[in-house]
Enzyme design. Structure first.
Site, mmCIF file in Angstrom:
data_model
loop_
_atom_site.group_PDB
_atom_site.id
_atom_site.type_symbol
_atom_site.label_atom_id
_atom_site.label_comp_id
_atom_site.label_asym_id
_atom_site.label_seq_id
_atom_site.Cartn_x
_atom_site.Cartn_y
_atom_site.Cartn_z
ATOM 1 N N PHE A 310 52.819 -17.959 -18.665
ATOM 2 C CA PHE A 310 52.948 -17.508 -20.395
ATOM 3 C C PHE A 310 53.010 -18.859 -21.384
ATOM 4 C CE2 PHE A 310 55.186 -13.764 -18.277
ATOM 5 C CZ PHE A 310 54.406 -12.804 -18.423
ATOM 6 N N ASP A 311 52.465 -19.296 -22.111
ATOM 7 C CA ASP A 311 52.077 -19.800 -23.441
ATOM 8 C C ASP A 311 53.325 -19.113 -23.908
ATOM 9 O OD1 ASP A 311 51.389 -22.198 -24.433
ATOM 10 O OD2 ASP A 311 50.453 -21.314 -25.904
ATOM 11 N N LYS A 312 54.151 -20.185 -25.197
ATOM 12 C CA LYS A 312 55.153 -19.364 -26.153
ATOM 13 C C LYS A 312 54.373 -18.943 -27.502
ATOM 14 C CE LYS A 312 57.903 -21.957 -27.537
ATOM 15 N NZ LYS A 312 57.162 -21.529 -29.520
#
Length: 634
Positions: A310-312
């Site tokens: 995941f990107d944050k």
């Protein structure tokens, strides 16, 4: 001629479908055999033409494809004058191909969209000190450039004069603009939201970080080739086997009808339409639940994912910083909040916007003698009082005393990943606010649902600092967390996981995420993200509803299982029919065709079950089923 016919496959599919409806109308309403046969014969010929051309092309390269299988089925059906069988099989085959191709076409323009976002011009300093607009390709390393408010930074460089806030979301993915002062590094493609700066060009053209993003997307998309479908592989062996069996049967019996019957019974219509029906139903269910699945290949790969990265910002978090914690050290809180709001409304910094949103309606006062302290905050006079708003360094500069309670609050706020905004009035600390990006509501439950669906590792990669990323990972129970990650770092990490044999999905929403979205086995974009991220991805969560991610994974798993069921049904029916024809006396063409029609109906009904799929553990439902992580529910 062949090319023109193949180019008109969609129109042929439409006309074929209309003719089938006319034929059914003629049979059931008009009771006309002529209308029935004529409509189905024309539909069969039209539908079989592009399929036969594709079969011919595959045979030229010594490949016996599914098109060959369908062509044989049409010829056999014509030989026994079963025109409705040939018409329906060709129509469904063409229609399934159309639906799949349509969903995949959206990925074609990703590189073009990236290129359009790249800076095109720059303000270059000439020998006499003036700045003139030039093409960005004419900028050399070492050149001095001017960047004004609202403009894109044209190159990677270093700030020489001035300061401002730069939105680096296109590179780091982080929504909070970064303050740039003399000596700070800047990236091409980022946007100067306020201020004016002069920079020295350190990297230009393809060497810039933004240029590398485009290059990474190109390489990742080129490395993605469609896996050969199971049915095509199967037909390479199955179709020749049927042909051999039919020829041997004719050779020994000299019974032409027997040979044709074997060819007809050996070409399973259910196999031809079973996978497209499952795909269409699965994609349709996804669309109804806010999930766009781009083709059947996506369904197969997504169903086997064991690691999700995941990107944050904008993915696990909302993407808009808000006041998360606050502490007051003065009895005149309302008055001081008015002072704070009066100062912050003159600033366009994102933290100032978060403070104003938190304070809401208040009484504003006139602000005088405003002084902006680089890297510290703002000092101003409000109603005769000296008000300082900024970080801890500014408080120390103003010699503001911090008692033990305030120091404990500051340490706790920082530990929780907050950016701090302190407000002091006449040298006394009055307000402390902690501002951070908020985790999406319900994300933790969604991540647990992904684990129940068989995902082993959940990883977050972010351009933010490691401390903040670690806090998010700890709160959400993620397997790994890595901060200070540029786009090339994220892509390299995903490549490393793939080398270890993991099937990786990446979830992101920004331009900076597009290389990772393209490189991962499955790229998943949030619907409110950039067009580039959406086009590069394989799956889109519309409206950025993160809760749809577990549904998407569960849907692809059960859709892949449904496809296998349909394949087994189709192949099993054919084997039973051929065995009965060769080793029993009761099997004939009429019974075989009836079973064929029945098997087609069974796989269609089995595929349509996917339209009612809902996931166990959905936040909106509470359902259980033993030994299964997903169920069908009306």
């Amino acid at each position: 001629m062949q090319r023109e016919i193949l180019a008109r496959k969609n129109q042929i599919t439409l006309v074929s479908g209309i003719l089938i409806l006319i034929g059914l109308f003629g049979h059931f309403v008009l009771h006309s055999t002529v209308v029935f046969n004529t409509a189905f014969i024309i539909a069969s010929i039209l539908g079989a033409t592009p399929i036969a051309i594709q079969a011919y092309q595959s045979l030229k390269v010594k490949v016996i494809s599914i098109d060959v299988l369908v062509t044989i089925a049409v010829i056999g059906a014509f030989a026994i004058q079963n025109y409705e069988e040939s018409a329906i099989v060709t129509f469904l085959f063409l229609f399934g191909s159309y639906l799949e191709q349509r969903t995949l076409n959206k990925t074609r323009s990703a590189i073009r969209s990236l290129t359009e976002m790249a800076p095109e011009s720059a303000l270059l300093q000439t020998e006499n000190g003036e700045f003139v607009e030039v093409d960005v390709d004419d900028v050399d390393e070492g050149a001095i450039l001017l960047v004004k408010t609202g403009a894109r930074v044209p190159v990677d460089g270093t700030v020489l004069i001035g300061e401002g806030h730069i939105n680096e979301a296109s590179i780091t993915g982080e929504s909070v603009p970064v303050t740039k002062i003399e000596g700070s590094g800047v990236f091409a493609g980022t946007i100067l939201e306020n201020g004016t700066i002069q920079i020295r060009a350190d990297k230009v053209g393809e060497d810039t970080t933004f240029g590398k993003i485009i290059e990474l997307v190109e390489e990742a998309q080129d490395s993605k080739s469609e896996a050969e479908r199971f049915i095509d592989r199967f037909s390479k062996y199955y179709t020749p086997a049927v042909l051999v069996i039919a020829f041997v049967a004719w050779l020994f019996t000299r019974d032409v009808e027997l040979g044709i019957t074997i060819l007809v019974l050996g070409c399973p219509g259910a196999l031809v339409i079973g996978v497209p029906v499952s795909n269409v139903a699965g994609i349709g269910n996804g669309a109804r639940h806010g999930v766009l699945l781009k083709g059947s290949e996506v369904i197969g790969d997504f169903s086997r994912v064991d690691t999700i990265v995941f990107d944050k910002t904008g993915t696990l978090t909302v993407g808009n910083p808000e006041v998360a914690e606050k502490a007051y050290y003065n009895e005149d809180t309302e008055i001081i909040l008015g002072y704070l709001a009066s100062i912050e409304r003159e600033s366009d910094h994102p933290l100032a916007k978060a403070v104003l949103k938190e304070i809401g309606e208040t009484t504003f006062s006139s602000v005088e003698n405003t002084e902006v302290v680089k890297g510290g905050g703002i000092i101003a006079t409000v109603e005769g009082k000296r008000v300082a708003v900024g970080n801890v360094a500014l408080m120390e500069r103003e010699k503001v005393g911090l008692n033990e309670q305030a120091r404990q609050d500051i340490a706790r706020f920082e530990k929780n990943g907050n950016s701090l905004v302190l407000t002091a009035v006449d040298g006394e600390l009055a307000v402390l606010m902690g501002i951070r990006d908020q985790i999406r509501p319900g994300v933790k439950e969604d991540l647990q649902a992904l684990k129940r669906l068989g995902v082993k590792d959940l990883v977050v990669l972010s351009g933010d600092n490691q401390g903040t990323v670690d806090l998010v990972a700890a709160e959400l129970g993620l397997t790994e967390a890595h901060g200070h990650m540029l786009p090339e770092d994220k892509s390299a990490y995903i490549g490393k996981l793939q080398e270890q044999g993991q099937i990786v999905a990446f979830v992101g929403d920004g331009v900076n995420d597009s290389p990772s979205l393209a490189l991962a086995d499955i790229g998943i974009a949030m619907g409110s993200g950039t067009d580039v991220a959406i086009e590069t991805s394989d799956v889109v969560l519309m409206n950025s509803d993160f809760s749809r991610l577990p549904h998407a994974l569960g849907l692809t798993k059960i859709t892949a299982r449904n496809m296998k069921q349909n394949i087994l049904i189709a192949v099993g029916v054919v084997l039973v029919l051929l065995a009965s024809l060769l080793f029993s006396d009761w099997m004939n063409m009429a019974i075989g065709m009836l079973v064929h029609e029945g098997s087609i109906l069974v796989v269609i009904l089995n595929g349509m079950r996917l339209l009612n799929f809902s996931l166990k553990g959905d936040r909106k439902r509470t359902v259980t089923e033993p030994k299964s992580d997903f169920i069908l529910e009306k």
